[in-house]
Scaffold this active site. Structure first.
Site, PDB file in Angstrom:
ATOM      1  N   ASP A  92      38.194  19.257  62.926  1.00  0.00           N
ATOM      2  CA  ASP A  92      36.759  19.025  63.040  1.00  0.00           C
ATOM      3  C   ASP A  92      36.044  20.103  63.838  1.00  0.00           C
ATOM      4  OD1 ASP A  92      36.274  16.591  61.569  1.00  0.00           O
ATOM      5  OD2 ASP A  92      37.584  15.629  63.035  1.00  0.00           O
ATOM      6  N   GLU A 114      33.828   6.605  54.924  1.00  0.00           N
ATOM      7  CA  GLU A 114      34.942   7.008  55.773  1.00  0.00           C
ATOM      8  C   GLU A 114      34.568   6.574  57.172  1.00  0.00           C
ATOM      9  OE1 GLU A 114      36.843  10.979  55.861  1.00  0.00           O
ATOM     10  OE2 GLU A 114      35.387  11.407  54.314  1.00  0.00           O
TER      11      GLU A 114
END
Lengths: 267, 393
Positions: free
Chosen positions: A61, A50
């Site tokens: 996040d 990724e």
């Protein structure tokens, strides 16, 4: 091309193992040195990547990937540099790579242009953290017409009705969110992922890749025992942020990725 | 045309929607269903209305600012949201959402705050209803709005400092959303403005439109002392007070003007004027106008007023702008500061820095407004800003 990704999952199923798909912020520690970290991870046993486009407001996040994003942005990274890194990673490793981003940089570039760029760079697909299936239509169409897949998420909170819609959109793989909350380390292994994989399996053969909260080989092993792939992000990004220089970062990453790669095989 | 509700995708034309992580989507669906039910339930309205009357002090008065009216040659009226309990319009929204939290069987509330008014209003509602409350606040705002931090703590709320980004409202919203992604099962996020993913912009508008509905009754043209407004002015950060007073009038012949923060000036690049100087994109779950660079990174906003220091704006305002239903203008930090002193010394009212932006625009436009009936939404009182204002004087 998403075919490369499909091929990886087929091979892993034959080999009775899970695919290791590390996440790394593009442009860490610097845009110039970023690609070498991906090649190091490939040598250490990563099956694909990724490639994270750094973003200033990453809602999914935790603090480590937030800090990594801020650092990469101030080093000059962003969507343009990220796509250049994607191309170089695919060229130098030959592994399938998906772009991980948030929706606004894609909209700013234009969905069609973004899809063109990812396809030209040899990317296999796109993960957009704040794009649920409800908003995915235009994006999925643009990506599909270029042989790219739009990855969709399934969370522990996802209802059966929503799961049905996610599967109907035919993602190249389902990103199974192993734990509530944002990306980052957890003390314990996920208690959700097995049930989540089972729910998907009842309806579809689409690969399920587990991510969020997987930061130790023990946690990765537990996820690998049920899922088709495992995403490790924060645990690796932290090593790069903490390292004194690029050489130290690469050494640290190599050790870590080897330890994760060693537990991908199912018993 | 004014829309009663956004479409089934949560859109006001192209704006709005639900750009949220999958983990939150079921909670957003539940919230939409629960609010739709509650809003159609007379018993919910009865409970909310009695709290708004007896606890909050609604309806808030409309006051004719006689000295400023004479000075400017306009008929200037102030909708006194600063007199609502806790000192701003924010409580209209938090009372409704706190009651909804109870109805959904959740016991923990989180919120973000910029100026601290939404944080105080949330802390107040949670104290009243016995709910656990955590408020995220940027560390820069904690510093410049210290009074409200003390108030929240006295009300039993935990204030969590946010150190990421510039330590302002944008970062506080992001931090609250991250908390919610982890705690969504038992926690409700009381968002403080008409921003965020659907159903928040619609729900917060419904809870704030009481301001404009009261004004329609109070200034209905039935007597010379109750003239109908020609122009309604309100400041716009996220845009909840403006939405609250504008919404009932949208589509009428009354001129609606939203005032954004021009900070150090639009040319400086240091401002919070997303509608006047921004471009469409996605921030905090919603398609709207925002401040961004050419690679789609969201820029830091700047305003002397913490409540307007935000690089996005509610999606329904974006819709109003494109449909030319509301006009959006901006004034600078300096102009807003002058307006604070003006209202204090002329009318005996110290306004919040946010609300002073509206008065600053009226002052600038006094000539073109001559002879008109102008209503300013005085969305909050300025006690929280006194220290900061003294520093700048």
């Amino acid at each position: 091309m998403s075919e490369k990704l499909a091929e990886l999952f087929r091979r892993c199923r034959d080999e009775k193992r899970s695919a290791l798909l590390p996440y790394m912020t593009a442009g860490l520690p610097t845009p110039a040195d970023s690609v070498s970290l991906f090649t190091t991870m490939a040598e250490a046993g990563a099956d694909g990547f990724e490639v994270g486009i750094p973003y200033a407001d990453p809602l999914m996040d935790g603090p480590v990937i937030q800090a990594a994003g801020e650092r990469a942005l101030s080093a000059g990274s962003g969507v343009e540099v990220g796509l250049d890194i994607l191309r170089a990673v695919v060229e130098s490793t030959g592994k399938p790579a998906v772009v991980m981003t948030y929706v606004n940089p894609v909209l700013r570039m234009g969905v069609e242009s973004f899809a063109d760029r990812v396809a030209a760079a040899g990317g296999s697909g796109v993960i957009i953290a704040d794009l649920p299936v409800d908003e995915a239509g235009e994006f999925a169409g643009a990506f599909r017409s270029r042989g790219l897949g739009l990855v969709l998420f399934v969370a522990p909170t996802t209802t059966d009705a929503r799961l049905k819609r996610v599967l109907a959109a035919e993602p190249p793989f389902v990103y199974g969110i192993a734990d509530l909350g944002v990306t980052g380390a957890r003390a314990a292994a996920s208690t959700h992922i097995a049930a989540l994989v089972a729910r998907v399996r009842q309806q579809s053969e689409v690969p399920v890749v587990a991510g969020v909260g997987i930061s130790t080989p023990e946690q990765a092993q537990a996820a690998a025992s049920v899922a088709d792939g495992v995403i490790v992000g924060t645990a690796l990004v932290r090593r790069v942020i903490d390292a004194a220089d690029t050489v130290a970062a690469a050494d640290s990453l190599r050790t870590a990725v080897e330890s994760f790669a060693a537990v991908m095989r199912r018993n | 045309m004014r829309l009663d509700r956004p479409d089934t995708q949560g859109r006001f034309a192209q704006f709005g929607g639900q750009f949220a992580p999958e983990t939150l989507m079921p909670a957003l669906e539940e919230l939409e269903a629960e609010f739709t039910k509650a809003w159609a339930d007379p018993s919910f309205h009865a409970e909310l209305d009695s709290l708004l009357r007896d606890f909050v002090g609604r309806p808030t008065p409309v006051y004719r600012a006689a000295r400023l009216s004479a000075q400017y040659g306009i008929e200037l009226y102030l909708k006194r949201e600063d007199l609502a309990h806790t000192g701003a319009h924010k409580i209209n929204n938090t009372m409704g959402q706190a009651l909804l939290t109870k109805r959904m069987g959740k016991s923990r509330v989180i919120a973000e705050t910029g100026a601290g008014q939404h944080g105080v209003a949330t802390a107040t509602a949670c104290a009243l209803l016995g709910q656990e409350c955590v408020v995220y606040m940027g560390e820069k705002d904690i510093e410049r709005q210290a009074l409200n931090v003390h108030r929240m703590r006295m009300l039993g709320t935990e204030v969590r400092p946010v150190t990421s980004g510039a330590g302002t409202l944008k970062d506080a919203v992001s931090a609250a959303m991250r908390d919610w992604v982890a705690t969504v099962d038992g926690t409700h996020y009381i968002i403080g403005s008409v921003v965020g993913p659907h159903p928040f912009p619609w729900m917060v508008r419904e809870l704030q439109k009481v301001i404009g509905e009261e004004l329609q009754t109070q200034m209905d043209g039935s007597a010379p002392e109750h003239p109908k407004p020609d122009v309604i002015v309100a400041c716009v950060g996220g845009g909840s007070n403006a939405m609250g007073i504008f919404y009932p009038y949208v589509g009428s012949d009354i001129d609606l003007v939203g005032i954004e923060a021009a900070g150090y000036g639009l040319d400086s690049g240091q401002h919070g004027a997303s509608l006047v100087a921004g471009s469409p994109g996605v921030i905090h779950g919603s398609m709207t106008y925002l401040l961004q660079d050419d690679q789609g990174q969201i820029l830091e906003a700047h305003s002397i007023s913490a409540g307007l220091d935000y690089p996005g704006v509610g999606p329904e305002h974006a819709y109003f702008k494109d449909a030319a239903l509301v006009r959006y203008e901006s004034v600078t930090d300096e102009e807003a500061l002058e307006a604070v002193h003006l209202l204090a010394s002329t009318e005996g009212i110290i306004p919040a820095l946010e609300s002073a932006h509206g008065l600053a625009w009226i002052t600038k436009e006094a000539r073109s407004l001559r002879g008109k009936v102008v209503v300013l939404n005085l969305s909050g009182r300025g006690d929280k800003d006194v220290e900061q204002i003294v520093e700048h004087s």
